[in-house]
Design an enzyme around this catalytic site. Structure first.
Site, PDB file in Angstrom:
ATOM      1  N   HIS A  12       0.853  -1.191   0.000  1.00 36.40           N
ATOM      2  CA  HIS A  12       0.000   0.000   0.000  1.00 36.40           C
ATOM      3  C   HIS A  12       0.889   1.241   0.000  1.00 36.40           C
ATOM      4  O   HIS A  12       2.044   1.207   0.443  1.00 36.40           O
ATOM      5  CB  HIS A  12      -0.892   0.012   1.232  1.00 36.40           C
TER       6      HIS A  12
ATOM      7  N   GLU B  71       0.951   3.962   1.793  1.00 32.96           N
ATOM      8  CA  GLU B  71       1.452   4.412   3.089  1.00 32.96           C
ATOM      9  C   GLU B  71       2.597   3.523   3.572  1.00 32.96           C
ATOM     10  O   GLU B  71       3.602   4.020   4.092  1.00 32.96           O
ATOM     11  CB  GLU B  71       0.323   4.404   4.130  1.00 32.96           C
TER      12      GLU B  71
ATOM     13  N   CYS C 218      -2.423  -0.030   7.163  1.00 34.28           N
ATOM     14  CA  CYS C 218      -1.560   1.135   7.029  1.00 34.28           C
ATOM     15  C   CYS C 218      -1.537   1.976   8.306  1.00 34.28           C
ATOM     16  O   CYS C 218      -0.496   2.498   8.694  1.00 34.28           O
ATOM     17  CB  CYS C 218      -2.002   1.974   5.837  1.00 34.28           C
TER      18      CYS C 218
END
Length: 151
Positions: A50, A52, A83
């Site tokens: 992801h 992040e 995240c």
């Protein structure tokens, strides 16, 4: 909207045409150093890639530390539970996001089951605790290792 938040949005838009998901993140250290990440889940493939998490990984490597105290994470969308957990473990001081989880759900990125899992109802994944007599051996080894680095 800060320039960093706009940059996260711009990264997300550009990432779509590069085969990634519509998510971008910018992590800013107290020193002013900037680290970026985009969603590469399907492009890599890696379910943990992801935006992040990618930005946190880049910052940790770039700053040479796992402790990102004082850093601010700007995300194009509200961080999912994974995240957010990564940001908490990294000790990121603040998270700023543009779109929210409802905006993401409207685009087909519905994390409601994960938020429900965290909230405790109903469970999205079966979890079974199977105690073992040797289950704490890794922790004993850690506590006995003089070269350990606390985190």
């Amino acid at each position: 909207m800060t320039d960093h938040l706009q940059r996260a949005i711009d990264l997300a838009v550009a990432n779509v045409t590069d085969g990634g998901g519509p998510f971008g993140a910018v992590l800013v250290a107290p020193s002013g150093q900037v680290f970026e990440g985009v969603n590469r889940v399907t492009a890599v493939p890696d379910p943990t890639a992801h935006a992040e998490v990618q930005a946190i990984r880049a910052a940790a490597a770039g700053l040479g530390t796992h402790d990102l105290t004082g850093c601010v994470l700007y995300a194009s969308c509200e961080p999912c539970p994974m995240c957010l957990g990564a940001a908490l473990w990294a000790r990121v001081s603040r998270v700023v996001f543009a779109a929210d989880r409802h905006d993401a759900a409207a685009a087909g990125f519905d994390d409601a089951a994960f938020y429900d899992e965290i909230a405790g109802s109903p469970r999205a994944m079966a979890r079974v605790h199977e105690p073992r007599s040797r289950a704490v051996e890794p922790f004993a080894a850690w506590m006995g290792y003089e070269g350990r680095r606390l985190y």
